[in-house]
Design an enzyme around this catalytic site. Structure first.
Site, mmCIF file in Angstrom:
data_model
loop_
_atom_site.group_PDB
_atom_site.id
_atom_site.type_symbol
_atom_site.label_atom_id
_atom_site.label_comp_id
_atom_site.label_asym_id
_atom_site.label_seq_id
_atom_site.Cartn_x
_atom_site.Cartn_y
_atom_site.Cartn_z
ATOM 1 N N THR A 190 -6.980 2.619 10.066
ATOM 2 C CA THR A 190 -6.994 3.201 11.407
ATOM 3 C C THR A 190 -7.944 2.482 12.346
ATOM 4 O OG1 THR A 190 -6.428 5.340 10.442
ATOM 5 C CG2 THR A 190 -7.277 5.356 12.694
ATOM 6 N N HIS B 104 -6.887 9.945 5.147
ATOM 7 C CA HIS B 104 -6.374 8.885 6.007
ATOM 8 C C HIS B 104 -6.573 9.267 7.469
ATOM 9 C CE1 HIS B 104 -3.755 7.871 2.393
ATOM 10 N NE2 HIS B 104 -4.435 6.774 2.629
ATOM 11 N N GLY C 173 -8.724 5.783 3.062
ATOM 12 C CA GLY C 173 -9.220 6.515 4.219
ATOM 13 C C GLY C 173 -10.630 6.121 4.602
ATOM 14 N N GLY C 174 -10.908 4.807 4.629
ATOM 15 C CA GLY C 174 -12.263 4.340 4.879
ATOM 16 C C GLY C 174 -12.657 4.211 6.330
ATOM 17 N N ASP D 212 0.842 -1.190 0.000
ATOM 18 C CA ASP D 212 0.000 0.000 0.000
ATOM 19 C C ASP D 212 0.882 1.246 0.000
ATOM 20 O OD1 ASP D 212 -2.424 1.414 0.118
ATOM 21 O OD2 ASP D 212 -2.385 1.508 2.307
ATOM 22 N N HIS D 213 0.534 2.219 -0.821
ATOM 23 C CA HIS D 213 1.232 3.502 -0.892
ATOM 24 C C HIS D 213 2.738 3.335 -1.077
ATOM 25 C CE1 HIS D 213 -2.097 6.234 -0.274
ATOM 26 N NE2 HIS D 213 -2.569 5.387 0.621
#
Length: 284
Positions: A230, A176, A206-207, A81-82
């Site tokens: 998160t 995020h 950023g869900g 990711d990223h």
């Protein structure tokens, strides 16, 4: 079912649901997410952020995620990711992982060129690439990154045509980390992008920390991959603090680790079920 490519997982007939993509940081996260997938009977995506992978290493944490995916009874994709460091992403592709190349902070044409290069490399190895256009405004760790820039339909279409990317992440008001105030997601923009790119899968990063009805609406708008980090980290940290406060204090790994995996699993199951709810007709 075992491990599947990201593009294959998202190209299934998922017009009424989104696939949950969950960031994992330790084997407890991996076990919690895969257990949740098997419990619900739904596919999932295991994501390892580039910074976490530098620490946990492809040969260790990456191998654990790949191993769990291959043993799973439901389809599981594994990806970076990223990712911004191309040498690390090359190594991940060679290990059997899919990757997200994040060139969103670069000028548009440089992002296009780098993403196209990663797509060509990944396809030569039988893997696939998620790209990103637009800026979320916060980093994956919730720190200030740069000014938020919403994705336009025109640049999303142009980016896809010039890169051949397999999956595309967009910025439609999502950020995020935890939101500072109410999450303001531009659902109409998301729907327009998804329609213009169809059948290319569109991703919302950023869900975490978004009201459930907004999540449902995002799925109805066409989001097919929904990223969550998160919320899982918060559940893990809360359970860790609870365990650390117990008397007598637990020190045996087989007593400490299963409750942490279970805490991650419980949150993941709720998210999977939310994303898998049948979508109602969506009108603006």
């Amino acid at each position: 079912m075992s491990q599947v490519k990201l593009s294959e997982l998202l190209q299934q007939d998922c017009g009424t649901y989104a696939v949950g993509a969950f960031n994992v940081h330790t084997t407890e996260f991996i076990q919690g997410v895969v257990n949740a997938a098997q419990e619900t009977g739904q596919p999932v995506i295991l994501m390892i952020a580039e910074g976490v992978l530098r620490y946990g290493r492809i040969e260790i944490l990456g191998a654990a995620a790949l191993g769990a995916a291959r043993m799973s009874k439901v389809p599981v994709a594994v990806m970076v990711d990223h990712g911004k460091e191309i040498p690390l992403l090359k190594k991940a592709l060679q290990a059997g992982m899919d990757v997200m190349y994040d060139g969103s902070a670069l000028p548009f044409q440089e992002n296009v060129e780098n993403t196209r290069y990663m797509v060509e490399l990944a396809h030569s190895l039988g893997r696939c690439v998620e790209g990103e256009i637009g800026a979320l405004g916060l980093s994956e760790d919730g720190e200030e990154e740069r000014e938020q820039k919403l994705t336009t339909v025109e640049e999303a279409v142009q980016f896809y045509r010039e890169t051949g990317v397999d999956v595309l992440a967009v910025s439609v008001g999502n950020v995020h980390g935890f939101y500072r105030g109410e999450a303001k997601i531009d659902l109409e923009r998301a729907a327009q992008i998804a329609e213009a790119l169809n059948p290319l899968p569109v991703v919302m990063h950023g869900g975490s920390d978004i009201p459930e009805e907004t999540v449902r609406a995002a799925v109805r708008a066409g989001i097919r991959k929904y990223n969550i980090a998160t919320d899982l980290k918060q559940a893990y940290a809360d359970k860790m603090r609870q365990l650390a406060a117990q008397e007598p204090q637990l020190i045996q790994p087989w007593e400490l680790f299963p409750p942490l995996a279970k805490a991650v699993q419980e949150v993941t199951e709720r998210k999977i079920r939310l994303l898998a709810e049948p979508a109602k007709q969506f009108h603006f």
